[in-house]
Design a protein around this motif. Structure first.
Motif, mmCIF file in Angstrom:
data_model
loop_
_atom_site.group_PDB
_atom_site.id
_atom_site.type_symbol
_atom_site.label_atom_id
_atom_site.label_comp_id
_atom_site.label_asym_id
_atom_site.label_seq_id
_atom_site.Cartn_x
_atom_site.Cartn_y
_atom_site.Cartn_z
ATOM 1 N N ALA A 40 0.820 -1.212 0.000
ATOM 2 C CA ALA A 40 0.000 0.000 0.000
ATOM 3 C C ALA A 40 0.854 1.263 0.000
ATOM 4 C CB ALA A 40 -0.929 -0.016 1.213
ATOM 5 N N ALA A 41 1.978 1.249 0.719
ATOM 6 C CA ALA A 41 2.837 2.432 0.772
ATOM 7 C C ALA A 41 3.415 2.775 -0.599
ATOM 8 C CB ALA A 41 3.972 2.214 1.772
ATOM 9 N N VAL A 42 3.765 1.742 -1.351
ATOM 10 C CA VAL A 42 4.299 1.958 -2.703
ATOM 11 C C VAL A 42 3.221 2.546 -3.608
ATOM 12 C CG1 VAL A 42 5.227 0.804 -4.752
ATOM 13 C CG2 VAL A 42 6.014 0.136 -2.480
ATOM 14 N N VAL A 43 2.010 2.020 -3.490
ATOM 15 C CA VAL A 43 0.909 2.510 -4.320
ATOM 16 C C VAL A 43 0.583 3.957 -3.975
ATOM 17 C CG1 VAL A 43 -1.499 2.174 -4.963
ATOM 18 C CG2 VAL A 43 -0.039 0.188 -4.553
ATOM 19 N N GLY A 44 0.526 4.275 -2.689
ATOM 20 C CA GLY A 44 0.227 5.643 -2.278
ATOM 21 C C GLY A 44 1.263 6.628 -2.774
ATOM 22 N N THR A 45 2.538 6.251 -2.694
ATOM 23 C CA THR A 45 3.606 7.111 -3.204
ATOM 24 C C THR A 45 3.479 7.318 -4.706
ATOM 25 O OG1 THR A 45 5.084 6.314 -1.456
ATOM 26 C CG2 THR A 45 6.095 7.414 -3.344
ATOM 27 N N MET A 46 3.152 6.252 -5.423
ATOM 28 C CA MET A 46 2.974 6.349 -6.868
ATOM 29 C C MET A 46 1.835 7.302 -7.212
ATOM 30 S SD MET A 46 2.015 3.338 -9.596
ATOM 31 C CE MET A 46 0.338 3.205 -8.973
ATOM 32 N N PHE A 47 0.729 7.195 -6.496
ATOM 33 C CA PHE A 47 -0.400 8.089 -6.746
ATOM 34 C C PHE A 47 0.000 9.546 -6.537
ATOM 35 C CE2 PHE A 47 -4.180 5.004 -5.902
ATOM 36 C CZ PHE A 47 -3.859 4.328 -7.059
ATOM 37 N N LEU A 48 0.736 9.822 -5.465
ATOM 38 C CA LEU A 48 1.136 11.196 -5.172
ATOM 39 C C LEU A 48 2.029 11.756 -6.273
ATOM 40 C CD1 LEU A 48 1.278 13.634 -3.291
ATOM 41 C CD2 LEU A 48 3.200 12.518 -2.118
ATOM 42 N N ILE A 49 3.066 11.006 -6.634
ATOM 43 C CA ILE A 49 4.009 11.476 -7.653
ATOM 44 C C ILE A 49 3.306 11.683 -8.992
ATOM 45 C CG2 ILE A 49 6.047 10.834 -9.013
ATOM 46 C CD1 ILE A 49 7.065 9.345 -6.516
ATOM 47 N N THR A 50 2.494 10.716 -9.373
ATOM 48 C CA THR A 50 1.834 10.774 -10.679
ATOM 49 C C THR A 50 0.839 11.914 -10.749
ATOM 50 O OG1 THR A 50 2.070 8.377 -10.887
ATOM 51 C CG2 THR A 50 0.518 9.440 -12.363
ATOM 52 N N GLY A 235 -5.379 22.225 -6.639
ATOM 53 C CA GLY A 235 -5.745 21.059 -7.447
ATOM 54 C C GLY A 235 -5.139 19.782 -6.913
ATOM 55 N N VAL A 236 -3.862 19.844 -6.516
ATOM 56 C CA VAL A 236 -3.196 18.668 -5.952
ATOM 57 C C VAL A 236 -3.869 18.261 -4.642
ATOM 58 C CG1 VAL A 236 -1.051 17.818 -4.952
ATOM 59 C CG2 VAL A 236 -0.991 19.156 -7.062
ATOM 60 N N ALA A 237 -4.177 19.259 -3.795
ATOM 61 C CA ALA A 237 -4.832 18.958 -2.520
ATOM 62 C C ALA A 237 -6.192 18.302 -2.741
ATOM 63 C CB ALA A 237 -4.995 20.245 -1.704
ATOM 64 N N ALA A 238 -6.946 18.808 -3.725
ATOM 65 C CA ALA A 238 -8.259 18.216 -4.020
ATOM 66 C C ALA A 238 -8.113 16.791 -4.529
ATOM 67 C CB ALA A 238 -8.996 19.080 -5.047
ATOM 68 N N LEU A 239 -7.127 16.549 -5.373
ATOM 69 C CA LEU A 239 -6.906 15.197 -5.883
ATOM 70 C C LEU A 239 -6.538 14.238 -4.760
ATOM 71 C CD1 LEU A 239 -4.940 15.890 -9.199
ATOM 72 C CD2 LEU A 239 -7.184 14.820 -8.999
ATOM 73 N N VAL A 240 -5.659 14.688 -3.856
ATOM 74 C CA VAL A 240 -5.247 13.835 -2.737
ATOM 75 C C VAL A 240 -6.444 13.522 -1.844
ATOM 76 C CG1 VAL A 240 -3.843 13.749 -0.649
ATOM 77 C CG2 VAL A 240 -2.849 14.603 -2.778
#
Length: 327
Positions: A40-50, A235-240
Motif C-alpha cells: 500500500a505504501a508503494v501505491v500511495g507514493t505512486m499516486f502522489l508522484i503521478t 488542485g493537488v490537494a483536491a486530488l489527494v
C-alpha cells in the motif's frame, strides 16, 4: 440554437471520462494492493508522484490543444484520435502480468502515468470544447448542465455495475481475469461515447486571428504566474483528498462492513458483532486491549469477543482448556 442531439453528444464526453475516473478513484488502489499484490505504501507514493505531475501536465495539454488546427477544429480531433488509446491503456492499467515485485512496481508506474497523461490529453480538450460550440451564454449553461448530468450517470453506472461484473467474469477463472474483463467492457463503452461526442458536436466559434506567442514563451509566463501555482496546489490537494476518500471507502466496506463476503457466504460473527467488546465499555475507559484468536469448529461459536461463546453454544475444546487453566 443548439439541438438536443448535440447537447446529448457533448454529455457523452464527460460520461466516458467520469466512468474511468470513478474506477481510478474507487477501485484502483484496492486493485493494486489486493489483486496485483503491491504494498500500500508503494501505491500511495505512486499516486502522489503521478498526480502532482498530472496537475502540471494539464495546462501543457491546454496550450498544445489551443494551437491545434484541423478540418474538425481545435479540440474535437483529440476525441477522435485518443478514444482508442484511452480504452487500451485503461485496460492495461488493470492488467496483472506475472512480474517480480520490482517489475510490478515499474509496470504500475508506467501504465498509470501513461493513463493519466492520456486522460488529460482527451479530457482537457473536451472541457475546452464548450467554449467553441456556441458564443451564447445560455447555450453554454445548458451544455454544462448536460455535461454534469451525464457525468453523474457515468459515475453511477461504473459504481453500480463494476463489482457485479467482476464477480460474474471471475466465475470459472481467477480474480485477475474478472477485473480485466470488467474494465474491457467499461473501456469499449467509453470509446464509443467519445466517438459519439466527436460525431454529434460542432465547433462554431472561430478564434480571432492574431499573433501568437511561442510555446516556450507561454510556458515561461505560466511558471512565473503566482495565481497558477496557488491553483496548482489547490488542485493537488483536491486530488489527494478525493483519492483518500474514494479509495478508503472500498477498504472500509470490504474489511469492516465486509459487505461482499456477508452477501455471498455464511460468516460469523454477524457484522453487528464485529469488535463486539466496544459495545460493553466506553472508549474512554479502555486501558488495555487483548486480542485473541481461537479456532471455531461449529456455527455460531464466533461472537465477536475473544475467548468467548454465547450462552447455549457448545464451547470449543481449546477454549475449555483456557477456562480450566484460568480457574
Amino acid at each position: 440554437m443548439i439541438g438536443i442531439r448535440e447537447k446529448i453528444g457533448y454529455g457523452f464526453g464527460d460520461m466516458a471520462s467520469s466512468m474511468f475516473w470513478k474506477l481510478f478513484g474507487s477501485y484502483l488502489m484496492i486493485f493494486y494492493t489486493d489483486v496485483f499484490g503491491m504494498p500500500a505504501a508503494v501505491v500511495g507514493t505512486m499516486f502522489l508522484i503521478t498526480r502532482v505531475w498530472d496537475s502540471a501536465f494539464d495546462p501543457i495539454i491546454g496550450i498544445i490543444a489551443d494551437r491545434t488546427q484541423s478540418r474538425w477544429g481545435k479540440f474535437r480531433p483529440y476525441l477522435l484520435y485518443l478514444a482508442i488509446p484511452f480504452a487500451v491503456i485503461g485496460v492495461l492499467t488493470f492488467t496483472t502480468p506475472d512480474f517480480s515485485d520490482g517489475g510490478k512496481v515499474i509496470y504500475a508506474y508506467f501504465t498509470y502515468s501513461l493513463m493519466m497523461m492520456v486522460y488529460s490529453a482527451i479530457n482537457v480538450p473536451y472541457a475546452s470544447l464548450l467554449g467553441v460550440m456556441s458564443p451564447e451564454p445560455k447555450d453554454r449553461n445548458m451544455l454544462s448542465t448536460y455535461r454534469m448530468t451525464f457525468a453523474y450517470i457515468g459515475s453511477f453506472i461504473a459504481l453500480l455495475l463494476f463489482m457485479p461484473m467482476v464477480n460474474r467474469f471471475s466465475m470459472g477463472h481467477d480474480e485477475q481475469h474478472g477485473w480485466m474483463m470488467s474494465v474491457i467492457v467499461i473501456a469499449v463503452l467509453c470509446a464509443l461515447l467519445f466517438y459519439g461526442c466527436f460525431a454529434w458536436t460542432t465547433e462554431r466559434v472561430k478564434p480571432i486571428k492574431k499573433q501568437q506567442n511561442s510555446l516556450k514563451s507561454d510556458l515561461q509566463d505560466l511558471l512565473h504566474n503566482r495565481p497558477w501555482w496557488i491553483l496548482l496546489g489547490a488542485g493537488v490537494a483536491a486530488l489527494v483528498f478525493n483519492s483518500i476518500r474514494d479509495g478508503a471507502t472500498v477498504y472500509y466496506f470490504k474489511y469492516y462492513v465486509v459487505e461482499e463476503e456477508y452477501a455471498s457466504k455464511t460468516i460469523f460473527p454477524p457484522h453487528n458483532h464485529i469488535l463486539h467488546a466496544f459495545n460493553f465499555c466506553d472508549y474512554e475507559d479502555i486501558k488495555v486491549v487483548i486480542i485473541g484468536q481461537d479456532p471455531y469448529h461449529e456455527l455460531h461459536q464466533a461472537n465477536g469477543l475473544a475467548f468467548s461463546v454465547n450462552k447455549g453454544v457448545r464451547i470449543p475444546p481449546s477454549l475449555l482448556n483456557i477456562y480450566k487453566e484460568a480457574h
